[in-house]
Design a protein around this motif. Structure first.
Motif, PDB file in Angstrom:
ATOM      1  N   GLN A 156      17.301   2.178  -3.522  1.00 17.93           N
ATOM      2  CA  GLN A 156      18.018   2.938  -2.502  1.00 17.93           C
ATOM      3  C   GLN A 156      17.546   2.647  -1.084  1.00 17.93           C
ATOM      4  O   GLN A 156      18.144   3.137  -0.121  1.00 17.93           O
ATOM      5  CB  GLN A 156      17.899   4.445  -2.789  1.00 17.93           C
ATOM      6  CG  GLN A 156      18.510   4.882  -4.105  1.00 17.93           C
ATOM      7  CD  GLN A 156      20.028   4.756  -4.143  1.00 17.93           C
ATOM      8  OE1 GLN A 156      20.657   4.446  -3.149  1.00 17.93           O
ATOM      9  NE2 GLN A 156      20.619   5.018  -5.299  1.00 17.93           N
ATOM     10  N   GLY A 157      16.487   1.898  -0.929  1.00 16.69           N
ATOM     11  CA  GLY A 157      16.109   1.460   0.403  1.00 16.69           C
ATOM     12  C   GLY A 157      14.933   2.158   1.053  1.00 16.69           C
ATOM     13  O   GLY A 157      14.583   1.836   2.192  1.00 16.69           O
ATOM     14  N   ASP A 158      14.311   3.105   0.373  1.00 19.44           N
ATOM     15  CA  ASP A 158      13.141   3.786   0.947  1.00 19.44           C
ATOM     16  C   ASP A 158      11.888   2.995   0.594  1.00 19.44           C
ATOM     17  O   ASP A 158      11.273   3.217  -0.459  1.00 19.44           O
ATOM     18  CB  ASP A 158      13.049   5.218   0.409  1.00 19.44           C
ATOM     19  CG  ASP A 158      11.999   6.053   1.142  1.00 19.44           C
ATOM     20  OD1 ASP A 158      11.049   5.459   1.681  1.00 19.44           O
ATOM     21  OD2 ASP A 158      12.129   7.290   1.161  1.00 19.44           O
ATOM     22  N   VAL A 159      11.520   2.081   1.464  1.00 17.80           N
ATOM     23  CA  VAL A 159      10.406   1.165   1.178  1.00 17.80           C
ATOM     24  C   VAL A 159       9.097   1.904   0.964  1.00 17.80           C
ATOM     25  O   VAL A 159       8.348   1.613   0.029  1.00 17.80           O
ATOM     26  CB  VAL A 159      10.263   0.130   2.309  1.00 17.80           C
ATOM     27  CG1 VAL A 159       8.993  -0.705   2.108  1.00 17.80           C
ATOM     28  CG2 VAL A 159      11.486  -0.776   2.358  1.00 17.80           C
ATOM     29  N   GLU A 160       8.813   2.877   1.802  1.00 20.28           N
ATOM     30  CA  GLU A 160       7.528   3.569   1.716  1.00 20.28           C
ATOM     31  C   GLU A 160       7.398   4.382   0.427  1.00 20.28           C
ATOM     32  O   GLU A 160       6.342   4.377  -0.225  1.00 20.28           O
ATOM     33  CB  GLU A 160       7.338   4.453   2.942  1.00 20.28           C
ATOM     34  CG  GLU A 160       7.135   3.637   4.212  1.00 20.28           C
ATOM     35  CD  GLU A 160       7.483   4.403   5.476  1.00 20.28           C
ATOM     36  OE1 GLU A 160       6.573   5.040   6.032  1.00 20.28           O
ATOM     37  OE2 GLU A 160       8.654   4.366   5.894  1.00 20.28           O
ATOM     38  N   ALA A 161       8.466   5.054   0.033  1.00 12.35           N
ATOM     39  CA  ALA A 161       8.432   5.832  -1.208  1.00 12.35           C
ATOM     40  C   ALA A 161       8.300   4.914  -2.416  1.00 12.35           C
ATOM     41  O   ALA A 161       7.499   5.172  -3.324  1.00 12.35           O
ATOM     42  CB  ALA A 161       9.687   6.695  -1.335  1.00 12.35           C
ATOM     43  N   LYS A 162       9.062   3.836  -2.424  1.00 13.77           N
ATOM     44  CA  LYS A 162       9.009   2.913  -3.555  1.00 13.77           C
ATOM     45  C   LYS A 162       7.688   2.160  -3.585  1.00 13.77           C
ATOM     46  O   LYS A 162       7.165   1.839  -4.650  1.00 13.77           O
ATOM     47  CB  LYS A 162      10.190   1.943  -3.500  1.00 13.77           C
ATOM     48  CG  LYS A 162      11.493   2.581  -3.950  1.00 13.77           C
ATOM     49  CD  LYS A 162      11.404   2.985  -5.424  1.00 13.77           C
ATOM     50  CE  LYS A 162      12.643   3.705  -5.920  1.00 13.77           C
ATOM     51  NZ  LYS A 162      12.689   5.118  -5.520  1.00 13.77           N
ATOM     52  N   ARG A 163       7.129   1.881  -2.419  1.00  8.76           N
ATOM     53  CA  ARG A 163       5.797   1.260  -2.386  1.00  8.76           C
ATOM     54  C   ARG A 163       4.784   2.137  -3.107  1.00  8.76           C
ATOM     55  O   ARG A 163       4.017   1.658  -3.950  1.00  8.76           O
ATOM     56  CB  ARG A 163       5.367   1.066  -0.933  1.00  8.76           C
ATOM     57  CG  ARG A 163       3.917   0.584  -0.758  1.00  8.76           C
ATOM     58  CD  ARG A 163       3.409   0.922   0.626  1.00  8.76           C
ATOM     59  NE  ARG A 163       3.405   2.366   0.858  1.00  8.76           N
ATOM     60  CZ  ARG A 163       3.356   2.921   2.066  1.00  8.76           C
ATOM     61  NH1 ARG A 163       3.312   2.176   3.151  1.00  8.76           N
ATOM     62  NH2 ARG A 163       3.350   4.246   2.188  1.00  8.76           N
ATOM     63  N   ASP A 164       4.787   3.427  -2.793  1.00  5.84           N
ATOM     64  CA  ASP A 164       3.809   4.334  -3.401  1.00  5.84           C
ATOM     65  C   ASP A 164       4.005   4.428  -4.908  1.00  5.84           C
ATOM     66  O   ASP A 164       3.030   4.442  -5.677  1.00  5.84           O
ATOM     67  CB  ASP A 164       3.919   5.717  -2.765  1.00  5.84           C
ATOM     68  CG  ASP A 164       3.501   5.726  -1.300  1.00  5.84           C
ATOM     69  OD1 ASP A 164       2.850   4.752  -0.875  1.00  5.84           O
ATOM     70  OD2 ASP A 164       3.837   6.691  -0.596  1.00  5.84           O
ATOM     71  N   GLN A 165       5.268   4.481  -5.359  1.00 11.99           N
ATOM     72  CA  GLN A 165       5.543   4.533  -6.801  1.00 11.99           C
ATOM     73  C   GLN A 165       5.108   3.237  -7.470  1.00 11.99           C
ATOM     74  O   GLN A 165       4.518   3.253  -8.556  1.00 11.99           O
ATOM     75  CB  GLN A 165       7.034   4.781  -7.038  1.00 11.99           C
ATOM     76  CG  GLN A 165       7.511   6.173  -6.667  1.00 11.99           C
ATOM     77  CD  GLN A 165       9.006   6.322  -6.871  1.00 11.99           C
ATOM     78  OE1 GLN A 165       9.811   5.570  -6.320  1.00 11.99           O
ATOM     79  NE2 GLN A 165       9.386   7.295  -7.683  1.00 11.99           N
ATOM     80  N   MET A 166       5.400   2.119  -6.831  1.00  9.15           N
ATOM     81  CA  MET A 166       5.057   0.830  -7.414  1.00  9.15           C
ATOM     82  C   MET A 166       3.556   0.588  -7.433  1.00  9.15           C
ATOM     83  O   MET A 166       3.028  -0.017  -8.366  1.00  9.15           O
ATOM     84  CB  MET A 166       5.748  -0.303  -6.639  1.00  9.15           C
ATOM     85  CG  MET A 166       7.222  -0.481  -6.963  1.00  9.15           C
ATOM     86  SD  MET A 166       7.500  -0.980  -8.689  1.00  9.15           S
ATOM     87  CE  MET A 166       6.619  -2.541  -8.739  1.00  9.15           C
ATOM     88  N   VAL A 167       2.855   1.039  -6.421  1.00  9.71           N
ATOM     89  CA  VAL A 167       1.395   0.884  -6.402  1.00  9.71           C
ATOM     90  C   VAL A 167       0.791   1.562  -7.620  1.00  9.71           C
ATOM     91  O   VAL A 167      -0.081   0.999  -8.312  1.00  9.71           O
ATOM     92  CB  VAL A 167       0.793   1.464  -5.102  1.00  9.71           C
ATOM     93  CG1 VAL A 167      -0.719   1.665  -5.252  1.00  9.71           C
ATOM     94  CG2 VAL A 167       1.080   0.545  -3.929  1.00  9.71           C
ATOM     95  N   GLU A 168       1.242   2.763  -7.911  1.00  7.68           N
ATOM     96  CA  GLU A 168       0.735   3.489  -9.084  1.00  7.68           C
ATOM     97  C   GLU A 168       1.062   2.731 -10.361  1.00  7.68           C
ATOM     98  O   GLU A 168       0.215   2.573 -11.251  1.00  7.68           O
ATOM     99  CB  GLU A 168       1.356   4.891  -9.119  1.00  7.68           C
ATOM    100  CG  GLU A 168       0.854   5.748 -10.262  1.00  7.68           C
ATOM    101  CD  GLU A 168       1.444   7.156 -10.234  1.00  7.68           C
ATOM    102  OE1 GLU A 168       1.245   7.881 -11.225  1.00  7.68           O
ATOM    103  OE2 GLU A 168       2.098   7.524  -9.236  1.00  7.68           O
TER     104      GLU A 168
END
Length: 253
Positions: free
Chosen positions: A101-113
């Motif tokens: 959906q385009g929210d880089v910061e939110a997806k970054r945090d989910q992907m880091v985990e």
């Protein structure tokens, strides 16, 4: 900074002088150019024509590779590449978050985990593959969790300006575009990505200004140019071969 190019088949690599001569991006791509993306329908024939080269590409040794889709794109868009990588020995997986959906910061945090957990379970860092905005997320994950990421391959990804130089810039308000652009520039200047990156771009890109895909900031970058359209990057044989070569295991790693 290491910024080199690697020749693959008939792909002409860019020299350091070529890269230095590339001007910064200006604005977003012209909408008229989107018509060229229709040529993507012909890409599967190119896969068939290069099947021998694809099958003889360097093999993986089972390391996990997570594929991230582009803006507003679902997991299924990365399925062809994942299927190919599995056929040559990689443990290729979807990112598991559905449509990007385009929210880089939110997806970054989910992907880091997620990436940290995958690296811990498999007992070695994972590879990340990112198409367009997915590559922006992958790059940020590598910046945040370098110990858990072995290598990053991005294709058609705007590493300059956030959405500024993309066809999707109109979906963001001006203040958000400026915030993202400034944040991206700040991070690249103060915390450059150290994980090895292979960045693929095409001058036929009508979704992202190709000049915005030139990574001059990360510390270990290989730039590779292909002839695909933006939409065709996911099924382009030269992209697949570049990914296979980039992920080929070094005996010492």
């Amino acid at each position: 900074m290491k910024n080199s190019t690697t020749p693959l088949l008939s792909i002409a690599p860019l020299s350091h002088d070529d890269l230095a001569a590339i001007a910064p991006p200006e604005g977003s791509p012209r909408r008229a150019g989107l018509v060229a993306e229709l040529g993507t329908a012909l890409q599967p024939w190119r896969l068939a024509l290069k099947s021998r080269a694809l099958l003889s590409a360097p093999r993986g040794d089972g390391r996990i590779a997570v594929a991230l889709p582009g803006w507003k794109a679902p997991d299924v868009t990365t399925a062809p590449l994942r299927g190919y990588l599995r056929s040559i020995g990689h443990d290729a997986r979807s990112w598991g978050f559905g449509i990007n959906q385009g929210d880089v910061e939110a997806k970054r945090d989910q992907m880091v985990e997620q990436v940290r957990e995958l690296a811990q379970r498999s007992e070695r860092p994972v590879n990340l593959l990112g198409w367009s905005l997915g590559g922006v997320v992958a790059r940020e994950v590598a910046r945040s969790a370098p110990e858990s990421v072995h290598r990053v391959v991005i294709y058609g990804s705007p590493v300059v300006g956030g959405p500024t130089h993309t066809a999707g810039v109109g979906a963001y308000d001006a203040e958000e575009v400026a915030r993202i652009r400034e944040l991206q520039a700040h991070l690249d200047a103060t915390e450059p990505v150290t994980t090895p990156i292979t960045a693929i771009f095409t001058r036929n890109d009508s979704v992202v200004d190709w000049r915005a895909c030139i990574d001059r900031f990360s510390l270990d970058v290989t730039m590779v140019e292909v002839g695909s359209t933006h939409v065709g990057l996911g099924i382009d044989p030269d992209v697949w071969l570049t990914v296979a070569e980039a992920l080929a295991e070094d005996p010492d790693t």
